[in-house]
Design a protein around this motif. Structure first.
Motif, short mmCIF file in Angstrom:
data_model
loop_
_atom_site.label_atom_id
_atom_site.label_comp_id
_atom_site.label_asym_id
_atom_site.label_seq_id
_atom_site.Cartn_x
_atom_site.Cartn_y
_atom_site.Cartn_z
N CYS A 23 0.81 -1.22 0.00
CA CYS A 23 0.00 0.00 0.00
C CYS A 23 0.84 1.27 0.00
O CYS A 23 0.30 2.38 0.01
N GLU A 24 2.16 1.10 0.00
CA GLU A 24 3.03 2.27 0.15
C GLU A 24 2.94 3.23 -1.03
O GLU A 24 2.90 4.45 -0.87
N LYS A 25 2.89 2.68 -2.26
CA LYS A 25 2.84 3.55 -3.45
C LYS A 25 1.53 4.32 -3.53
O LYS A 25 1.51 5.50 -3.89
N THR A 26 0.44 3.66 -3.21
CA THR A 26 -0.87 4.29 -3.29
C THR A 26 -1.27 5.01 -2.01
O THR A 26 -2.29 5.71 -1.97
N LYS A 27 -0.48 4.83 -0.95
CA LYS A 27 -0.73 5.48 0.34
C LYS A 27 -2.10 5.09 0.93
O LYS A 27 -2.80 5.90 1.53
N ILE A 28 -2.46 3.83 0.77
CA ILE A 28 -3.73 3.34 1.29
C ILE A 28 -3.54 2.88 2.73
O ILE A 28 -2.64 2.10 3.03
N VAL A 29 -4.40 3.36 3.61
CA VAL A 29 -4.38 2.93 5.01
C VAL A 29 -5.65 2.15 5.35
O VAL A 29 -5.58 1.12 6.00
N ASN A 30 -6.78 2.64 4.87
CA ASN A 30 -8.05 1.98 5.22
C ASN A 30 -8.97 1.89 4.01
O ASN A 30 -8.92 2.71 3.09
N LEU A 31 -9.81 0.83 4.03
CA LEU A 31 -10.86 0.63 3.03
C LEU A 31 -12.16 0.35 3.77
O LEU A 31 -12.17 -0.37 4.76
N CYS A 32 -13.25 0.92 3.26
CA CYS A 32 -14.55 0.73 3.89
C CYS A 32 -15.52 0.06 2.92
O CYS A 32 -15.59 0.47 1.75
N PHE A 33 -16.23 -0.95 3.38
CA PHE A 33 -17.27 -1.62 2.62
C PHE A 33 -18.50 -1.70 3.51
O PHE A 33 -18.51 -2.47 4.47
N ALA A 34 -19.54 -0.90 3.19
CA ALA A 34 -20.75 -0.87 4.01
C ALA A 34 -20.38 -0.57 5.46
O ALA A 34 -19.83 0.48 5.74
N ASP A 35 -20.63 -1.53 6.36
CA ASP A 35 -20.31 -1.31 7.78
C ASP A 35 -18.97 -1.92 8.17
O ASP A 35 -18.64 -1.97 9.36
N ASP A 36 -18.22 -2.40 7.21
CA ASP A 36 -16.95 -3.07 7.50
C ASP A 36 -15.77 -2.15 7.20
O ASP A 36 -15.79 -1.37 6.25
N LEU A 37 -14.75 -2.26 8.02
CA LEU A 37 -13.55 -1.44 7.88
C LEU A 37 -12.32 -2.32 7.89
O LEU A 37 -12.17 -3.19 8.74
N MET A 38 -11.44 -2.09 6.91
CA MET A 38 -10.16 -2.78 6.85
C MET A 38 -9.04 -1.75 6.93
O MET A 38 -9.06 -0.75 6.20
N ILE A 39 -8.08 -2.01 7.80
CA ILE A 39 -6.94 -1.11 7.97
C ILE A 39 -5.67 -1.88 7.69
O ILE A 39 -5.49 -2.99 8.18
N PHE A 40 -4.80 -1.30 6.88
CA PHE A 40 -3.56 -1.96 6.47
C PHE A 40 -2.36 -1.17 6.97
O PHE A 40 -2.34 0.07 6.89
N SER A 41 -1.36 -1.88 7.46
CA SER A 41 -0.12 -1.22 7.88
C SER A 41 0.98 -2.26 8.00
O SER A 41 0.72 -3.47 7.96
N LYS A 42 2.18 -1.78 8.16
CA LYS A 42 3.29 -2.68 8.45
C LYS A 42 3.16 -3.18 9.89
O LYS A 42 2.61 -2.50 10.74
#
Length: 212
Positions: A23-42
């Motif tokens: 996710c480093e190139k796109t600078k993505i930390v979190n994604l949301c789908f409806a009521d669900d949350l995904m967080i990405f990190s090292k």
């Protein structure tokens, strides 16, 4: 959730924050789908600490908090000591990979036959749950078309299914059509390729009259 995204964006600007390597190139930390949350990190204690600070800030602003019983942390390539430290900071339970979301596995590699075992098992279980053994051929064909095959279509809309899995599912559907819930694999009355022919083509009318 836009507020949460902005909070996480600000946290990611902290020199101590480390992105997940994908996710480093796109600078993505979190994604949301409806009521669900995904967080990405090292897998890093300082990064997780910043993420938890962001979640707490969002909780103060919105009154929404993560449900510990429904929240999990998934690790890859982290030592046991590091896992324990991160779990202590986040206070969430450790989940096991691969994880499923909306009934399908979340994987980054090519789908293998073993990854589809749950799909085959679901179709088999659904067939076994139908207790009415007196269904006509037309009734079974309707169930295959509207319910069983739709399970495969759902997965096929997301993945390229291995040939082995497609053949295994076709074998189950074929057995259910001719033998019902017993799923006995014996010689069919009509070739499967003719069963699958659209109604407006080929032997569709003959097939329809036979099934009825």
């Amino acid at each position: 959730m836009e507020v949460l995204a902005r909070i996480m964006e600000e946290k990611s600007k902290n020199p101590l924050f480390k992105f997940h390597w994908r996710c480093e190139k796109t600078k993505i930390v979190n994604l949301c789908f409806a009521d669900d949350l995904m967080i990405f990190s090292k897998g890093d204690t300082n990064t997780v600490r910043l993420i938890m600070e962001g979640l707490n800030e969002f909780s103060v602003l919105s009154g929404l908090t993560p449900n510990p019983s429904k929240s999990n942390i998934y690790f890859s390539g982290c030592s046991e000591e590091l896992r324990a430290s991160i779990l202590h900071i986040a206070t969430f339970s450790e989940g096991m990979l691969p994880v499923k979301y909306l009934g399908v596995p979340l994987i980054t590699t090519k789908l293998k036959a073993t990854d589809c075992k749950c799909l085959v098992d679901r179709i088999t279980k659904r067939i076994s749950s139908w207790t009415n053994k007196l269904l006509s051929y037309a009734g079974r064909a309707h169930l295959i078309q509207t319910i069983l095959f739709s399970m495969q279509v759902y997965w096929s809309s997301l993945f390229i299914l291995p040939k082995k899995v497609i053949k295994e599912i076709e074998s189950l559907l074929r057995a259910f059509l001719w033998s019902g819930t017993d799923i006995r694999k014996h010689s069919a009355k009509i070739a499967w390729d003719k069963v699958c022919v659209p109604r407006l083509q080929g032997h569709a009318q003959d097939l329809q009259s036979y099934l009825q």
